[in-house]
Design a protein around this motif. Structure first.
Motif, PDB file in Angstrom:
ATOM      1  N   GLN B  81       0.836  -1.304  -0.130  1.00 49.56           N
ATOM      2  CA  GLN B  81      -0.148  -0.049   0.071  1.00 49.56           C
ATOM      3  C   GLN B  81       0.877   1.110  -0.198  1.00 49.56           C
ATOM      4  O   GLN B  81       0.544   2.046  -0.784  1.00 49.56           O
ATOM      5  CB  GLN B  81      -0.914   0.061   1.144  1.00 49.56           C
ATOM      6  N   LEU B  82       1.819   1.189   0.874  1.00 47.82           N
ATOM      7  CA  LEU B  82       2.981   2.353   0.908  1.00 47.82           C
ATOM      8  C   LEU B  82       3.444   2.542  -0.756  1.00 47.82           C
ATOM      9  O   LEU B  82       3.537   3.604  -1.120  1.00 47.82           O
ATOM     10  CB  LEU B  82       3.931   1.983   2.043  1.00 47.82           C
ATOM     11  N   SER B  84       2.323   1.703  -3.352  1.00 48.20           N
ATOM     12  CA  SER B  84       1.517   2.057  -4.697  1.00 48.20           C
ATOM     13  C   SER B  84       1.187   3.710  -4.420  1.00 48.20           C
ATOM     14  O   SER B  84       1.145   4.451  -5.613  1.00 48.20           O
ATOM     15  CB  SER B  84       0.108   1.415  -4.512  1.00 48.20           C
ATOM     16  N   VAL B  85       1.342   4.213  -3.263  1.00 46.62           N
ATOM     17  CA  VAL B  85       1.212   5.524  -3.120  1.00 46.62           C
ATOM     18  C   VAL B  85       2.385   6.376  -3.637  1.00 46.62           C
ATOM     19  O   VAL B  85       2.445   7.372  -4.156  1.00 46.62           O
ATOM     20  CB  VAL B  85       0.868   6.084  -1.708  1.00 46.62           C
ATOM     21  N   ALA B  88       2.834   6.737  -7.228  1.00 49.89           N
ATOM     22  CA  ALA B  88       1.908   7.938  -7.594  1.00 49.89           C
ATOM     23  C   ALA B  88       2.576   8.917  -7.321  1.00 49.89           C
ATOM     24  O   ALA B  88       2.075   9.924  -8.179  1.00 49.89           O
ATOM     25  CB  ALA B  88       0.363   7.816  -6.967  1.00 49.89           C
ATOM     26  N   LEU B  89       3.149   9.211  -6.212  1.00 54.61           N
ATOM     27  CA  LEU B  89       3.782  10.556  -6.120  1.00 54.61           C
ATOM     28  C   LEU B  89       5.124  10.927  -6.467  1.00 54.61           C
ATOM     29  O   LEU B  89       5.502  11.948  -6.790  1.00 54.61           O
ATOM     30  CB  LEU B  89       3.753  11.069  -4.509  1.00 54.61           C
ATOM     31  N   MET B  92       6.010  11.855 -10.190  1.00 57.10           N
ATOM     32  CA  MET B  92       5.551  13.206 -10.540  1.00 57.10           C
ATOM     33  C   MET B  92       6.548  14.178  -9.808  1.00 57.10           C
ATOM     34  O   MET B  92       6.742  15.152 -10.389  1.00 57.10           O
ATOM     35  CB  MET B  92       4.110  13.252  -9.719  1.00 57.10           C
ATOM     36  N   LEU B 148       3.496  18.386  -1.682  1.00 52.33           N
ATOM     37  CA  LEU B 148       4.172  17.012  -2.240  1.00 52.33           C
ATOM     38  C   LEU B 148       5.408  16.591  -1.554  1.00 52.33           C
ATOM     39  O   LEU B 148       5.465  15.220  -1.085  1.00 52.33           O
ATOM     40  CB  LEU B 148       4.171  17.100  -3.527  1.00 52.33           C
TER      41      LEU B 148
END
Lengths: 215, 215
Positions: B81-82, B84-85, B88-89, B92, B148
């Motif tokens: 879970q960590l 996958s985040v 995403a970040l 970017m 961010l």
DNA sequence: ATTGACTTTTTGTGATCACAAATTCAAGAA
DNA sequence: TTCTTGAATTTGTGATCACAAAAAGTCAAT
């Protein structure tokens, strides 16, 4: 029923302040003083201190060393930074949540979309905003990724104050609910990508609306 | 030179604990007791309490009410879970950082890639991990989006303990640096999408490597 | 040996006091 | 009035004590 017996005093104060932030009861720039809050919540200064420090750690409040805690005043730039992160996370959470929604939760979400529409037609800003927060967070809570959910809730806590404040003296137009209707359609069609897109559009529309009202 | 005069005692303790977490000096599952830490840092219990509560609020430590805080033990599911985040970040942030890098920072990043390569060839796990953290965080710090950056640093704090621990008794293979070399190439070519892809691959590779080692 | 209940110690949380830094307020000068 | 200056108050931070809950230790019974 989750057994939030609220064991600690500091947790009670924390949740109270958190809700106050989400409900827009705290003005941006307002200073929160330990002893005042302690009196207001009939607590000692200790739990209040802890609750404030926790909210500061989560980014929901700001504090310079040796100075009072205050609810953040977002400049346009900061707001857009917040928004860009939300645009990366929330559509993702929505897409992951869709296949995990129970029938009950689906029904609740549908009811919320309808409630928001009627709130809009009655120029009931507070009702709309409460419905909006309920809709989004309830959807995200089904995503099955606590880490992601935690971050998103933190972001909402940061946007909360300006979000509610700016809508209060703003004419509400029905177009605000368009993205929610689209999300509801995608939800009924079990179309995750469309749902993600609808959430994205919702945030972007609402974000642009608010961005040019900020200093 | 940023004037981190470390005004408050609680800030000093906070930063010390934070660094200890990133350096893997704290074992997952280890219990951190207020009075012990107070003695160790020659402080009173008060600043230690505050520092621990802040780290708990940031997700770097866990605590049940009325029980000792402890370094989180990540199960495979939570780790993913960590991850996958982060996926995403971090790409970017890297893409946003690229056009904002000064020549000095570029040079520093290149030196770090080289240092990681030599650390790998010498089976120096600690050196590689330090270089890895330096490389990523230094890159992200240039992204110009404090919101961010804050989230990403929080995520690193959460993966830190397992990250360092698992590598210590693991044979290091040179392939670990492939993604960093790709990132360095993209960096020199000013190719943001390629850089984002390289960072993504780096996290994914390293993530998969660690995932099947967790309970 | 292992389990169970009971006692002792440890540990987090809340309360209160002390103090220095920050803020507020008021009076005086331009 | 407007700005400055200095006293008076407020306010965050650290220290210490008290207490209840949790953990660890003890020991007898099976």
């Amino acid at each position: 029923m989750h057994d939030d017996s609220e064991a600690n005093r500091q947790l009670q104060v924390y949740h109270a302040l958190r809700q106050a932030l989400l409900d827009g009861e705290l003005q941006p720039g307002q200073r929160l003083k330990i002893r005042d809050l302690a009196e207001h919540y009939a607590a000692s200064t200790m739990p209040v201190r802890a609750a404030l420090q926790r909210l500061v750690a989560e980014g929901a409040l700001r504090s310079a060393p040796q100075r009072s805690v205050q609810v953040p005043v977002l400049r346009r730039e900061e707001y857009q930074q917040l928004l860009s992160v939300r645009l990366a996370l929330e559509p993702m959470a929505a897409a992951q949540a869709l296949p995990r929604l129970t029938p009950d939760e689906r029904a609740a979400l549908g009811a919320l979309v309808q409630r928001m529409a009627s709130a809009l037609s009655q120029q009931d800003a507070a009702g709309y905003l409460r419905g909006n927060a309920d809709f989004h967070l309830r959807l995200y809570r089904a995503c099955g990724n606590p880490v992601l959910l935690r971050l998103i809730e933190g972001l909402w806590l940061q946007v909360g104050p300006v979000f509610t404040q700016l809508f209060n003296d703003q004419r509400l137009h029905a177009g605000l609910n368009a993205a929610h209707e689209a999300a509801w359609k995608a939800l009924q069609a079990d179309d995750s990508p469309a749902l993600a897109r609808a959430i994205h559009d919702d945030l972007a529309d609402c974000g642009e609306l608010l961005a040019h009202l900020l200093p």
